[in-house]
Design a protein around this motif. Structure first.
Motif, PDB file in Angstrom:
ATOM      1  N   TYR A  45     -16.003  -6.511  -1.972  1.00 30.72           N
ATOM      2  CA  TYR A  45     -14.669  -6.230  -1.438  1.00 30.72           C
ATOM      3  C   TYR A  45     -14.257  -4.828  -1.895  1.00 30.72           C
ATOM      4  CZ  TYR A  45     -10.478  -8.302   0.730  1.00 30.72           C
ATOM      5  OH  TYR A  45      -9.463  -8.632   1.581  1.00 30.72           O
ATOM      6  N   PRO A  46     -14.947  -3.767  -1.419  1.00 29.30           N
ATOM      7  CA  PRO A  46     -14.707  -2.413  -1.943  1.00 29.30           C
ATOM      8  C   PRO A  46     -13.298  -1.882  -1.697  1.00 29.30           C
ATOM      9  CG  PRO A  46     -16.070  -2.336   0.032  1.00 29.30           C
ATOM     10  CD  PRO A  46     -15.976  -3.769  -0.359  1.00 29.30           C
ATOM     11  N   ASN A  47     -12.620  -2.376  -0.642  1.00 29.78           N
ATOM     12  CA  ASN A  47     -11.275  -1.899  -0.327  1.00 29.78           C
ATOM     13  C   ASN A  47     -10.199  -2.886  -0.769  1.00 29.78           C
ATOM     14  OD1 ASN A  47     -11.987  -3.798   1.602  1.00 29.78           O
ATOM     15  ND2 ASN A  47     -10.651  -2.875   3.162  1.00 29.78           N
ATOM     16  N   LEU A  48     -10.482  -3.693  -1.779  1.00 32.42           N
ATOM     17  CA  LEU A  48      -9.502  -4.663  -2.258  1.00 32.42           C
ATOM     18  C   LEU A  48      -8.190  -3.982  -2.633  1.00 32.42           C
ATOM     19  CD1 LEU A  48      -8.740  -7.540  -3.187  1.00 32.42           C
ATOM     20  CD2 LEU A  48      -9.743  -6.966  -5.412  1.00 32.42           C
ATOM     21  N   PHE A  49      -8.269  -2.827  -3.249  1.00 34.87           N
ATOM     22  CA  PHE A  49      -7.069  -2.057  -3.631  1.00 34.87           C
ATOM     23  C   PHE A  49      -6.166  -1.844  -2.418  1.00 34.87           C
ATOM     24  CE2 PHE A  49      -4.667   1.769  -4.299  1.00 34.87           C
ATOM     25  CZ  PHE A  49      -4.452   1.893  -5.659  1.00 34.87           C
ATOM     26  N   ASP A  50      -6.755  -1.397  -1.305  1.00 37.00           N
ATOM     27  CA  ASP A  50      -5.971  -1.109  -0.097  1.00 37.00           C
ATOM     28  C   ASP A  50      -5.297  -2.366   0.439  1.00 37.00           C
ATOM     29  OD1 ASP A  50      -7.205   1.316  -0.464  1.00 37.00           O
ATOM     30  OD2 ASP A  50      -8.596   1.087   1.212  1.00 37.00           O
ATOM     31  N   VAL A  51      -5.994  -3.490   0.368  1.00 30.23           N
ATOM     32  CA  VAL A  51      -5.479  -4.742   0.917  1.00 30.23           C
ATOM     33  C   VAL A  51      -4.370  -5.317   0.039  1.00 30.23           C
ATOM     34  CG1 VAL A  51      -6.088  -7.116   1.524  1.00 30.23           C
ATOM     35  CG2 VAL A  51      -7.652  -5.242   2.078  1.00 30.23           C
ATOM     36  N   MET A  52      -4.538  -5.215  -1.271  1.00 31.50           N
ATOM     37  CA  MET A  52      -3.581  -5.815  -2.194  1.00 31.50           C
ATOM     38  C   MET A  52      -2.291  -5.010  -2.317  1.00 31.50           C
ATOM     39  SD  MET A  52      -4.417  -8.737  -3.576  1.00 31.50           S
ATOM     40  CE  MET A  52      -3.489  -8.775  -5.110  1.00 31.50           C
ATOM     41  N   LEU A  53      -2.359  -3.690  -2.141  1.00 37.91           N
ATOM     42  CA  LEU A  53      -1.184  -2.852  -2.397  1.00 37.91           C
ATOM     43  C   LEU A  53       0.039  -3.282  -1.598  1.00 37.91           C
ATOM     44  CD1 LEU A  53      -0.021  -0.487  -3.955  1.00 37.91           C
ATOM     45  CD2 LEU A  53      -0.890   1.039  -2.169  1.00 37.91           C
ATOM     46  N   PRO A  54      -0.046  -3.434  -0.276  1.00 35.42           N
ATOM     47  CA  PRO A  54       1.159  -3.852   0.460  1.00 35.42           C
ATOM     48  C   PRO A  54       1.594  -5.282   0.154  1.00 35.42           C
ATOM     49  CG  PRO A  54      -0.744  -3.751   1.929  1.00 35.42           C
ATOM     50  CD  PRO A  54      -1.168  -3.135   0.631  1.00 35.42           C
ATOM     51  N   LEU A  55       0.672  -6.110  -0.332  1.00 41.11           N
ATOM     52  CA  LEU A  55       1.055  -7.461  -0.724  1.00 41.11           C
ATOM     53  C   LEU A  55       1.815  -7.459  -2.055  1.00 41.11           C
ATOM     54  CD1 LEU A  55      -2.232  -9.430   0.111  1.00 41.11           C
ATOM     55  CD2 LEU A  55      -0.142  -9.282   1.487  1.00 41.11           C
ATOM     56  N   LEU A  56       1.413  -6.575  -2.951  1.00 39.41           N
ATOM     57  CA  LEU A  56       1.999  -6.563  -4.285  1.00 39.41           C
ATOM     58  C   LEU A  56       3.379  -5.919  -4.323  1.00 39.41           C
ATOM     59  CD1 LEU A  56      -1.122  -5.565  -6.436  1.00 39.41           C
ATOM     60  CD2 LEU A  56       0.051  -7.778  -6.429  1.00 39.41           C
ATOM     61  N   HIS A  57       3.558  -4.842  -3.580  1.00 42.13           N
ATOM     62  CA  HIS A  57       4.826  -4.106  -3.692  1.00 42.13           C
ATOM     63  C   HIS A  57       5.824  -4.535  -2.629  1.00 42.13           C
ATOM     64  CE1 HIS A  57       7.639  -0.935  -4.582  1.00 42.13           C
ATOM     65  NE2 HIS A  57       7.698  -0.648  -3.298  1.00 42.13           N
ATOM     66  N   PRO A  58       7.091  -4.757  -3.035  1.00 40.69           N
ATOM     67  CA  PRO A  58       7.564  -4.791  -4.426  1.00 40.69           C
ATOM     68  C   PRO A  58       7.269  -6.144  -5.063  1.00 40.69           C
ATOM     69  CG  PRO A  58       9.407  -5.144  -2.953  1.00 40.69           C
ATOM     70  CD  PRO A  58       8.198  -4.914  -2.076  1.00 40.69           C
ATOM     71  N   THR A  59       6.783  -6.148  -6.287  1.00 42.05           N
ATOM     72  CA  THR A  59       6.471  -7.391  -6.977  1.00 42.05           C
ATOM     73  C   THR A  59       7.755  -8.121  -7.329  1.00 42.05           C
ATOM     74  OG1 THR A  59       6.547  -6.515  -9.226  1.00 42.05           O
ATOM     75  CG2 THR A  59       4.479  -6.237  -8.017  1.00 42.05           C
ATOM     76  N   SER A  60       7.596  -9.378  -7.694  1.00 40.84           N
ATOM     77  CA  SER A  60       8.773 -10.152  -8.108  1.00 40.84           C
ATOM     78  C   SER A  60       9.334  -9.639  -9.427  1.00 40.84           C
ATOM     79  CB  SER A  60       8.412 -11.630  -8.235  1.00 40.84           C
ATOM     80  OG  SER A  60       7.403 -11.822  -9.198  1.00 40.84           O
ATOM     81  N   ALA A  61       8.583  -8.794 -10.137  1.00 42.21           N
ATOM     82  CA  ALA A  61       9.086  -8.212 -11.381  1.00 42.21           C
ATOM     83  C   ALA A  61      10.124  -7.131 -11.138  1.00 42.21           C
ATOM     84  CB  ALA A  61       7.923  -7.634 -12.190  1.00 42.21           C
ATOM     85  N   VAL A  62      10.180  -6.578  -9.919  1.00 43.05           N
ATOM     86  CA  VAL A  62      11.172  -5.537  -9.625  1.00 43.05           C
ATOM     87  C   VAL A  62      12.080  -5.918  -8.461  1.00 43.05           C
ATOM     88  CG1 VAL A  62       9.735  -3.680 -10.533  1.00 43.05           C
ATOM     89  CG2 VAL A  62       9.610  -4.253  -8.090  1.00 43.05           C
ATOM     90  N   CYS A  63      11.760  -7.006  -7.755  1.00 47.29           N
ATOM     91  CA  CYS A  63      12.541  -7.416  -6.599  1.00 47.29           C
ATOM     92  C   CYS A  63      13.031  -8.851  -6.770  1.00 47.29           C
ATOM     93  CB  CYS A  63      11.714  -7.284  -5.321  1.00 47.29           C
ATOM     94  SG  CYS A  63      12.573  -7.767  -3.815  1.00 47.29           S
ATOM     95  N   GLY A  64      12.132  -9.816  -6.736  1.00 44.12           N
ATOM     96  CA  GLY A  64      12.505 -11.211  -6.897  1.00 44.12           C
ATOM     97  C   GLY A  64      11.682 -12.110  -6.013  1.00 44.12           C
ATOM     98  N   MET A  65      12.055 -13.385  -5.974  1.00 43.24           N
ATOM     99  CA  MET A  65      11.352 -14.376  -5.163  1.00 43.24           C
ATOM    100  C   MET A  65      12.359 -15.333  -4.544  1.00 43.24           C
ATOM    101  SD  MET A  65       7.965 -15.359  -7.390  1.00 43.24           S
ATOM    102  CE  MET A  65       7.335 -16.425  -6.082  1.00 43.24           C
ATOM    103  N   PRO A  66      12.125 -15.731  -3.282  1.00 43.62           N
ATOM    104  CA  PRO A  66      11.170 -15.153  -2.334  1.00 43.62           C
ATOM    105  C   PRO A  66      11.491 -13.676  -2.069  1.00 43.62           C
ATOM    106  CG  PRO A  66      12.079 -17.236  -1.525  1.00 43.62           C
ATOM    107  CD  PRO A  66      12.899 -16.839  -2.690  1.00 43.62           C
TER     108      PRO A  66
END
Length: 406
Positions: free
Chosen positions: A298-319
């Motif tokens: 999964y060489p491009n895992l970074f690219d795939v995860m970035l839009p999923l992670l930001h903004p994380t619940s640590a700076v925004c919230g849930m849901p």
């Protein structure tokens, strides 16, 4: 053009300082940074003005520095990608630095040499004293915390991260490069960044939180960092007691990251934590995640995860969507780069983006300090207010003259 033979031989750090002020003077995007637990400091200058758009791919080897605000509305391309018209570091020789500067326009290089000589230096302001908070600001923020707790009680949210900013007068240009060096020396665990871009102005930050990184061996990393209390040197980190509110807050962030892995059907990841970690005069709960992208193909895992992670619940919230809606309706100001992310990509085969947490903005003769806190059902307004106070003062104290008051 003045050559370094005509002046005292500058240190490599002096080259970074001169490049920053020269680019700032010419309104050219420039960034200085120092990665956690590293000694090498970097400078990148972008003559293109910083291109708007999505961050480059982790597979793109061109040296870049990515800047993203907290709110990055799809289709508006509010991120910036600074491409390296010139990139150098403190590990390079003077000759190599001068060779790289040859790619810049004569006016800009002339200003760099003039700063090295001291010709362009002007008087810079001193760090202001930390004023007392206006009572109405405390009342406003505590009322916002109570509103958030009620929304959580009604089931509209699980958690929301509230923030605020504080303005200090700064009539003269701050000694930004000195402050950068002080933070780099005092906070070896942090990503320390000094950035100027015309679109967002001038920012200085020291953050311990990785949003996403991928090294030369293809190891992807991210972390869940949440829960905060003042550091007490008399209490060993392994003996620190945490309230249930803070434990649950950290667990929410960890579960959020695991759910991101599940969305892309990734099951092969390492998880370590939570453990107590120190960040200057604060301590946090942290869980680390790692994936061998080569082993999982999964060489491009970074690219795939970035839009999923930001903004994380640590700076925004849930849901995430409900928390963002609450913030935009009630928080009452534009965070801009605070709780966004920034970091180098394609530098010597490594890419690392960090959540911009402990940060300060210089704009129109004012310094703005930012801080936030995670609100859950168990939050107490007075304690959340105090948390924002000592988070802001962590950065302010780090900017102090080592020989001066703290």
């Amino acid at each position: 053009m003045i050559h370094t033979a005509d002046v005292d031989t500058p240190t490599q750090a002096a080259w970074l300082e001169a490049a920053f002020y020269a680019a700032y003077h010419h309104q050219v995007p420039v960034v200085l940074w120092r990665l956690p637990y590293r000694t090498e400091q970097h400078c990148l200058i972008d003559l293109s003005g910083g291109s708007h758009g999505a961050p480059p791919s982790v597979l793109d080897a061109r040296p870049s520095f990515v800047v993203s605000p907290f709110v990055n509305t799809p289709g508006l391309h509010q991120s910036l990608c600074l491409r390296a018209s010139c990139h150098f570091s403190t590990h390079m020789t003077t000759a190599a630095i001068e060779d790289r500067l040859g790619a810049l326009p004569a006016a800009l290089t002339g200003s760099i040499y003039a700063y090295l000589e001291g010709k362009h230096r002007r008087q810079m302001g001193q760090l202001p004293a930390w004023p007392d908070e206006p009572p109405q600001e405390k009342e406003r923020f505590e009322a916002l915390v109570r509103r958030a707790v009620r929304a959580i009680g009604r089931g509209q949210l699980q958690k929301v991260v509230l923030s605020r900013r504080k303005a200090l007068p700064m009539p003269q240009l701050p000694p930004l490069s000195d402050w950068f060096l002080r933070l780099a020396a005092r906070y070896p665990h942090a990503m320390v960044t000094l950035l100027y871009v015309p679109a967002y102005g001038c920012w200085l930050g020291a953050t311990p939180e990785i949003l996403a990184s991928q090294d030369v061996n293809g190891i992807f990393r991210t972390m869940a960092l949440a829960g905060t209390q003042p550091y007490d040197p008399a209490v060993p980190l392994q003996e620190v007691a945490w309230r249930q509110k803070e434990i649950e807050e950290q667990a929410l962030v960890s579960r959020y990251i695991i759910n991101c892995f599940k969305q892309i059907r990734l099951r092969e990841f390492e998880e370590q934590g939570p453990r107590t970690v120190r960040a200057a005069n604060l301590i946090h709960l942290r869980t680390d995640f790692a994936v061998d992208t080569r082993a999982v193909a999964y060489p491009n895992l970074f690219d795939v995860m970035l839009p999923l992670l930001h903004p994380t619940s640590a700076v925004c919230g849930m849901p995430k969507e409900a928390a963002m809606t609450f913030l935009q309706k009630h928080e009452g100001y534009d965070r801009r780069l605070y709780s966004g992310f920034w970091g180098p990509m394609g530098i010597e085969g490594e890419s690392a983006l960090f959540v911009n947490l402990r940060c300060m903005q210089y704009d129109r003769h004012k310094l703005y300090f930012y801080a936030g806190c995670g609100i859950t059902a168990d939050s107490e307004p007075e304690k959340e207010w105090k948390e924002t106070c000592y988070k802001m003062q962590t950065l302010w104290q780090g900017l102090q003259d080592p020989g001066g008051p703290k």
